[in-house]
Scaffold this motif. Structure first.
Motif, PDB file in Angstrom:
ATOM      1  N   SER A 111       0.846  -1.197   0.000  1.00 57.24           N
ATOM      2  CA  SER A 111       0.000   0.000   0.000  1.00 57.24           C
ATOM      3  C   SER A 111       0.878   1.242   0.000  1.00 57.24           C
ATOM      4  CB  SER A 111      -0.901  -0.008   1.231  1.00 57.24           C
ATOM      5  OG  SER A 111      -0.126   0.124   2.406  1.00 57.24           O
ATOM      6  N   ARG A 112       0.284   2.385  -0.267  1.00 60.43           N
ATOM      7  CA  ARG A 112       1.023   3.633  -0.361  1.00 60.43           C
ATOM      8  C   ARG A 112       1.632   4.035   0.973  1.00 60.43           C
ATOM      9  NH1 ARG A 112       0.228   6.962  -4.623  1.00 60.43           N
ATOM     10  NH2 ARG A 112       0.374   8.815  -3.313  1.00 60.43           N
ATOM     11  N   GLY A 113       1.078   3.618   2.070  1.00 59.74           N
ATOM     12  CA  GLY A 113       1.596   4.032   3.361  1.00 59.74           C
ATOM     13  C   GLY A 113       2.490   3.005   4.020  1.00 59.74           C
ATOM     14  N   GLU A 114       2.822   1.906   3.322  1.00 58.42           N
ATOM     15  CA  GLU A 114       3.580   0.834   3.963  1.00 58.42           C
ATOM     16  C   GLU A 114       4.992   1.292   4.293  1.00 58.42           C
ATOM     17  OE1 GLU A 114       4.728  -3.870   3.280  1.00 58.42           O
ATOM     18  OE2 GLU A 114       3.625  -2.740   1.758  1.00 58.42           O
ATOM     19  N   SER A 115       5.550   0.728   5.376  1.00 55.23           N
ATOM     20  CA  SER A 115       6.831   1.188   5.894  1.00 55.23           C
ATOM     21  C   SER A 115       7.986   0.382   5.310  1.00 55.23           C
ATOM     22  CB  SER A 115       6.861   1.047   7.415  1.00 55.23           C
ATOM     23  OG  SER A 115       6.873  -0.326   7.780  1.00 55.23           O
ATOM     24  N   PHE A 116       9.181   0.875   5.602  1.00 55.20           N
ATOM     25  CA  PHE A 116      10.429   0.173   5.348  1.00 55.20           C
ATOM     26  C   PHE A 116      11.057  -0.180   6.691  1.00 55.20           C
ATOM     27  CE2 PHE A 116       9.906   3.337   1.957  1.00 55.20           C
ATOM     28  CZ  PHE A 116       9.977   2.532   0.827  1.00 55.20           C
ATOM     29  N   ARG A 117      12.023  -1.065   6.671  1.00 49.84           N
ATOM     30  CA  ARG A 117      12.952  -1.219   7.791  1.00 49.84           C
ATOM     31  C   ARG A 117      14.159  -0.354   7.455  1.00 49.84           C
ATOM     32  NH1 ARG A 117      14.531  -6.996   7.508  1.00 49.84           N
ATOM     33  NH2 ARG A 117      13.959  -6.711   5.325  1.00 49.84           N
ATOM     34  N   VAL A 118      14.620   0.434   8.388  1.00 47.31           N
ATOM     35  CA  VAL A 118      15.678   1.402   8.130  1.00 47.31           C
ATOM     36  C   VAL A 118      16.822   1.213   9.123  1.00 47.31           C
ATOM     37  CG1 VAL A 118      16.283   3.837   7.946  1.00 47.31           C
ATOM     38  CG2 VAL A 118      14.015   3.066   7.223  1.00 47.31           C
ATOM     39  N   VAL A 119      18.041   1.096   8.606  1.00 47.46           N
ATOM     40  CA  VAL A 119      19.247   1.139   9.426  1.00 47.46           C
ATOM     41  C   VAL A 119      19.940   2.460   9.114  1.00 47.46           C
ATOM     42  CG1 VAL A 119      21.487   0.108   9.936  1.00 47.46           C
ATOM     43  CG2 VAL A 119      19.504  -1.359   9.489  1.00 47.46           C
ATOM     44  N   LEU A 120      20.087   3.294  10.131  1.00 51.98           N
ATOM     45  CA  LEU A 120      20.631   4.635   9.964  1.00 51.98           C
ATOM     46  C   LEU A 120      21.928   4.779  10.756  1.00 51.98           C
ATOM     47  CD1 LEU A 120      20.406   7.696   9.187  1.00 51.98           C
ATOM     48  CD2 LEU A 120      19.004   7.973  11.251  1.00 51.98           C
ATOM     49  N   VAL A 121      22.981   5.219  10.078  1.00 50.10           N
ATOM     50  CA  VAL A 121      24.229   5.555  10.757  1.00 50.10           C
ATOM     51  C   VAL A 121      24.170   7.037  11.116  1.00 50.10           C
ATOM     52  CG1 VAL A 121      26.737   5.677  10.576  1.00 50.10           C
ATOM     53  CG2 VAL A 121      25.510   3.787   9.510  1.00 50.10           C
ATOM     54  N   TRP A 122      24.163   7.311  12.414  1.00 55.03           N
ATOM     55  CA  TRP A 122      24.009   8.693  12.893  1.00 55.03           C
ATOM     56  C   TRP A 122      24.625   8.789  14.277  1.00 55.03           C
ATOM     57  CZ3 TRP A 122      20.916  11.376  16.637  1.00 55.03           C
ATOM     58  CH2 TRP A 122      20.814  12.760  16.417  1.00 55.03           C
ATOM     59  N   SER A 123      25.454   9.786  14.479  1.00 48.74           N
ATOM     60  CA  SER A 123      26.161   9.915  15.758  1.00 48.74           C
ATOM     61  C   SER A 123      25.828  11.233  16.430  1.00 48.74           C
ATOM     62  CB  SER A 123      27.679   9.822  15.543  1.00 48.74           C
ATOM     63  OG  SER A 123      28.119  10.795  14.603  1.00 48.74           O
ATOM     64  N   GLY A 124      24.608  11.695  16.265  1.00 43.22           N
ATOM     65  CA  GLY A 124      24.213  12.975  16.838  1.00 43.22           C
ATOM     66  C   GLY A 124      23.694  12.851  18.259  1.00 43.22           C
ATOM     67  N   ASP A 125      22.842  13.759  18.628  1.00 45.28           N
ATOM     68  CA  ASP A 125      22.291  13.864  19.978  1.00 45.28           C
ATOM     69  C   ASP A 125      21.534  12.592  20.348  1.00 45.28           C
ATOM     70  OD1 ASP A 125      21.207  14.592  22.364  1.00 45.28           O
ATOM     71  OD2 ASP A 125      20.138  16.357  21.606  1.00 45.28           O
ATOM     72  N   GLU A 126      21.905  11.971  21.473  1.00 46.07           N
ATOM     73  CA  GLU A 126      21.264  10.729  21.893  1.00 46.07           C
ATOM     74  C   GLU A 126      19.814  10.926  22.315  1.00 46.07           C
ATOM     75  OE1 GLU A 126      23.595   8.908  24.900  1.00 46.07           O
ATOM     76  OE2 GLU A 126      25.311   8.501  23.589  1.00 46.07           O
ATOM     77  N   THR A 127      19.432  12.151  22.579  1.00 46.66           N
ATOM     78  CA  THR A 127      18.049  12.409  22.993  1.00 46.66           C
ATOM     79  C   THR A 127      17.095  12.474  21.806  1.00 46.66           C
ATOM     80  OG1 THR A 127      18.361  14.819  22.908  1.00 46.66           O
ATOM     81  CG2 THR A 127      18.893  13.701  24.986  1.00 46.66           C
ATOM     82  N   HIS A 128      17.633  12.442  20.590  1.00 42.23           N
ATOM     83  CA  HIS A 128      16.792  12.516  19.406  1.00 42.23           C
ATOM     84  C   HIS A 128      15.930  11.253  19.321  1.00 42.23           C
ATOM     85  CE1 HIS A 128      16.288  14.651  15.459  1.00 42.23           C
ATOM     86  NE2 HIS A 128      15.664  13.512  15.207  1.00 42.23           N
ATOM     87  N   VAL A 129      14.644  11.407  19.071  1.00 35.42           N
ATOM     88  CA  VAL A 129      13.707  10.279  19.006  1.00 35.42           C
ATOM     89  C   VAL A 129      13.495   9.870  17.556  1.00 35.42           C
ATOM     90  CG1 VAL A 129      11.379   9.494  19.544  1.00 35.42           C
ATOM     91  CG2 VAL A 129      12.573  11.042  21.116  1.00 35.42           C
ATOM     92  N   PHE A 130      13.667   8.558  17.276  1.00 36.71           N
ATOM     93  CA  PHE A 130      13.464   8.038  15.928  1.00 36.71           C
ATOM     94  C   PHE A 130      12.268   7.093  15.897  1.00 36.71           C
ATOM     95  CE2 PHE A 130      17.913   9.294  15.838  1.00 36.71           C
ATOM     96  CZ  PHE A 130      18.013   9.891  14.589  1.00 36.71           C
ATOM     97  N   PRO A 131      11.678   6.894  14.724  1.00 34.20           N
ATOM     98  CA  PRO A 131      10.529   5.995  14.597  1.00 34.20           C
ATOM     99  C   PRO A 131      10.892   4.558  14.972  1.00 34.20           C
ATOM    100  CG  PRO A 131      10.733   7.396  12.662  1.00 34.20           C
ATOM    101  CD  PRO A 131      11.974   7.585  13.458  1.00 34.20           C
ATOM    102  N   GLU A 132       9.888   3.762  15.253  1.00 31.66           N
ATOM    103  CA  GLU A 132      10.100   2.394  15.731  1.00 31.66           C
ATOM    104  C   GLU A 132      10.709   1.476  14.673  1.00 31.66           C
ATOM    105  OE1 GLU A 132       5.855   0.261  15.227  1.00 31.66           O
ATOM    106  OE2 GLU A 132       5.810   2.058  16.472  1.00 31.66           O
TER     107      GLU A 132
END
Length: 541
Positions: A401-422
């Motif tokens: 469907s148009r709204g279906e999600s992906f699984r995402v692996v992100l390399v990021w070393s920024g602020d640990e308080t940043h909230v990312f999607p599940e």
């Protein structure tokens, strides 16, 4: 390391930057395994990787935190820094070379100090290019079909001397280097045939991918950006007379558009660079300290960590350039990931994102990535994606469907308080090759190692280049059909689906050619030169 030093000591002058180091560690490790003692100069953060690959780590005689050679966008500043670091480190490096007397030196193409040690100590030298090269010496193109141009007694094409200095005359035949006397003595012929050639039919297979850059209805460039008429130089009655190729046709013309806009922003660095160059000339007698020679240092031989097909103007590069193929994917990696998201539902595509400093410089782009690819409970995100055109376009991703999600692996070393999607797995560092084995798409800035590792595992790339070298890589990768340059971040989701579809129609034979390596022949070449043996064969395509 004594048990691996029966063939002598090689000094390997690396660049303390991840992309440069990871591209040549496999070669360094193979040399150590072949019986050389390999002393690898770098900085403390790279010690573990260097030692894992069988080499002896040695710190540069500078505080590693003071070394700043990673920003390829500020060309004039980079030029000044390379000259400055060479001036500061060269006395100690020469002292160590005098004490241990290496049989040869290998250096990153940016490591002017490595080139200087080789020249001043009179030992064979090899430059390693982890970025696309610029050959700053006029030269002759390789000959298709094995023909060779007339050569003088040094093995150099007749008439070449007026286009290059005495130090850099070279032959187009395999194993000839006009700048190294011990090699030159084996090339006494007045004419030498059998120049290095492509694999049979390679040029014909490549041309079938022509994009249609045409003049008067005729294609002027093939899909790899190589001039179709390159081989028409004087092939009359079987003769192979050719005109020399300028530096513009051997990489400079491809780099120029990516750097031209910001080149003069750092003009204030020129006086400082000129001062250090003057000191190096006066104290050590070093030559060739202009911008191109310093940022594209040449050795007696130059080992390129990619295929000739990927090099802009690759057919114009002479026999002193050996294209060994992308090596980074084959290095030993000790780091293991603490997650395995590919064990989840394999019907959901895995997207791997590694953009380095892009996220830290552009917080808005990071938010776009989260909004376009993130999964939220409820319909709020899906509705937002549909309104912005971020959903899956019709005809792509059958059954999704148009709204279906992906699984995402992100390399990021920024602020640990940043909230990312599940559906995001976020880490500062990862074992990239392990992820690429399972990824459906790689979103990358376009570094040479990353693109070729993705290509090795058959993963299309959506590229967000940030500086000149990355733009060059991205344009060539897109032209070859293995990725796309992201044009509008607001349509990231749509572009991701389109890019994943590339794999259905790309040229698998071309992919294998671009990822093939010939490190064994590179080892033979280095051993032959450093142990003063004759009979060196050609290396690379």
């Amino acid at each position: 390391m004594e048990e691996h030093s029966d063939k002598g000591t090689l000094f390997f002058y690396g660049l303390p930057a991840y992309g440069h180091t990871l591209s040549n560690l496999y070669l360094a490790g193979r040399l150590a395994g072949a019986g050389f003692r390999v002393v690898y100069y770098s900085a403390e953060p790279f010690r573990e990787n260097i030692e894992e690959n069988g080499c002896e780590y040695r710190a540069y005689p500078m505080d590693w935190a003071a070394l700043d050679l990673t920003d390829g966008e500020r060309i004039l500043k980079l030029y000044r820094l390379v000259l400055e670091y060479t001036w500061r480190m060269l006395p100690k490096l020469l002292e160590q070379a005098e004490e241990e007397r290496p049989c040869g030196v290998i250096f990153d193409s940016l490591a002017l100090w490595g080139r200087a040690v080789g020249q001043l100590r009179g030992v064979p030298s090899f430059a390693f290019y982890s970025i696309a090269a610029i050959d700053w010496i006029w030269g002759f193109p390789r000959v298709r079909g094995g023909g060779g141009a007339p050569a003088d007694s040094a093995g150099s094409p007749a008439g070449f001397r007026k286009y290059g200095s005495e130090e850099h005359r070279e032959g187009i035949t395999a194993g000839t280097s006009g700048s190294f006397a011990r090699i030159r003595k084996s090339s006494k012929e007045k004419r030498r045939d059998g120049a290095a050639t492509d694999a049979p039919g390679a040029t014909a297979r490549l041309r079938k991918h022509s994009h249609g850059e045409r003049t008067g209805g005729r294609p002027t460039k093939d899909r790899a950006g190589l001039p179709v008429g390159l081989w028409k130089y004087g092939h009359e009655n079987g003769d192979a007379r050719r005109f020399p190729v300028s530096p513009w046709g051997k990489g400079l013309g491809a780099y120029a558009p990516g750097f031209s806009a910001d080149f003069l922003r750092y003009a204030g660095e020129i006086p400082g660079a000129a001062a250090y160059a003057k000191r190096l000339r006066k104290r050590y007698g070093l030559r060739d300290l202009g911008l191109l020679p310093v940022l594209m240092n040449r050795g007696d031989y130059n080992l390129c960590g990619y295929a000739r097909l990927f090099q802009p103007g690759g057919r114009g590069f002479g026999g002193e350039y050996r294209f060994v193929g992308p090596l980074s994917v084959h290095r030993k990696i000790g780091q293991q990931n603490d997650f395995s998201c590919w064990d989840e539902d394999v019907s959901t595509p895995l997207i791997y994102i590694s953009l380095g400093t892009v996220f830290h410089r552009n917080e808005e782009f990071l938010r776009t990535v989260v909004e376009q690819l993130g999964l939220r409970t409820g319909k709020r995100l899906t509705e937002r994606l549909e309104k912005t055109g971020g959903g899956c376009p019709a005809g792509l991703g059958v059954g999704r469907s148009r709204g279906e999600s992906f699984r995402v692996v992100l390399v990021w070393s920024g602020d640990e308080t940043h909230v990312f999607p599940e559906n995001f797995t976020v880490r500062p560092f990862v074992n990239q090759n392990e992820i690429l084995k399972h990824a459906a798409l790689f979103i990358t800035a376009g570094g040479m190692n990353s693109l070729h590792e993705a290509l090795y595992f058959g993963v299309p790339c959506l590229m967000c280049p940030q500086q000149g070298e990355q733009r060059l890589n991205a344009r060539r990768f897109e032209r070859l059909g293995f990725g796309k340059i992201l044009q509008d971040p607001r349509k990231l989701r749509r572009e991701a689906w389109k890019c994943m579809e590339l794999k259905k129609g790309w040229d698998e034979k071309l992919r294998k050619r671009l990822t093939g390596v010939c490190v064994g022949k590179a080892l033979e070449l280095i051993e032959a030169v450093c142990t003063d043996r004759d009979g060196m064969g050609d290396v690379g395509e």
